[in-house]
Design an enzyme around this catalytic site. Structure first.
Site, PDB file in Angstrom:
ATOM      1  N   LYS A 176       0.859  -1.179   0.000  1.00 18.78           N
ATOM      2  CA  LYS A 176       0.000   0.000   0.000  1.00 18.78           C
ATOM      3  C   LYS A 176       0.899   1.234   0.000  1.00 18.78           C
ATOM      4  O   LYS A 176       1.859   1.298   0.760  1.00 18.78           O
ATOM      5  CB  LYS A 176      -0.886   0.019   1.242  1.00 18.78           C
ATOM      6  N   CYS A 198      -0.453  15.170  -5.720  1.00 19.18           N
ATOM      7  CA  CYS A 198      -1.053  14.416  -6.814  1.00 19.18           C
ATOM      8  C   CYS A 198      -2.169  13.506  -6.309  1.00 19.18           C
ATOM      9  O   CYS A 198      -2.031  12.856  -5.279  1.00 19.18           O
ATOM     10  CB  CYS A 198       0.036  13.585  -7.502  1.00 19.18           C
ATOM     11  N   CYS A 205       2.300  17.150  -7.103  1.00 19.55           N
ATOM     12  CA  CYS A 205       1.651  17.256  -8.410  1.00 19.55           C
ATOM     13  C   CYS A 205       2.577  17.948  -9.399  1.00 19.55           C
ATOM     14  O   CYS A 205       3.215  18.948  -9.063  1.00 19.55           O
ATOM     15  CB  CYS A 205       0.358  18.062  -8.271  1.00 19.55           C
ATOM     16  N   HIS A 253      -2.145  15.325 -14.382  1.00 19.95           N
ATOM     17  CA  HIS A 253      -3.590  15.052 -14.437  1.00 19.95           C
ATOM     18  C   HIS A 253      -4.240  15.687 -15.667  1.00 19.95           C
ATOM     19  O   HIS A 253      -5.258  15.204 -16.137  1.00 19.95           O
ATOM     20  CB  HIS A 253      -4.280  15.535 -13.157  1.00 19.95           C
ATOM     21  N   CYS A 284      -3.923  11.816  -9.102  1.00 25.76           N
ATOM     22  CA  CYS A 284      -4.188  10.996 -10.291  1.00 25.76           C
ATOM     23  C   CYS A 284      -3.165   9.872 -10.456  1.00 25.76           C
ATOM     24  O   CYS A 284      -3.311   9.029 -11.325  1.00 25.76           O
ATOM     25  CB  CYS A 284      -4.195  11.857 -11.550  1.00 25.76           C
TER      26      CYS A 284
END
Length: 126
Positions: free
Chosen positions: A73, A91, A102, A106, A93
């Site tokens: 995970k 982020c 990020c 995306h 996405c």
């Protein structure tokens, strides 16, 4: 090989030519059970080809294509006290090359898939 050629060129052509396809949409109601049974392999074949096409062309169902795949995970913990700027974008996405930050990936992801992913923006109170 000759038997397969004959099956495709003759038998399959005759089967398709003899399908009881009605002339109108409401003509479907006039088909007998025998007609429906005769069309079952054709309808099943068309459905199977459609299903395979869908499986081939659908977008990937995996949300994390490449980030830390060795972990069971992926968890990133960032202490807000350690933030050096007034605003940080994270982020959501899973396409960012600077994950967990990020990098705007995306935008391409949204254009390619029709999704509406965007970053998580955290701002410090002044």
């Amino acid at each position: 090989m000759e038997a397969l050629s004959s099956l495709i060129k003759v038998s399959l052509a005759n089967y398709i030519q003899n399908l009881p396809i009605p002339d109108s949409f409401f003509g479907i109601l006039s088909l007998s059970i025998k007609d429906w049974l005769y069309m079952t392999p054709f309808i099943g074949g068309i459905g199977y080809v459609g299903f395979l096409t869908y499986r081939l062309l659908r977008p990937s169902q995996i949300c994390n294509p490449s980030v830390n795949k060795a972990s069971k995970k992926v968890v990133d913990i960032i202490d807000i006290e350690d933030m050096t700027s007034d605003k940080v974008s994270y982020c959501r996405c899973w396409r960012s090359k600077k994950f967990p930050l990020c990098d705007g990936s995306h935008n391409k992801h949204n254009e390619d898939t029709g999704d509406n992913a965007g970053p998580l923006v955290i701002k410090k109170n002044s």
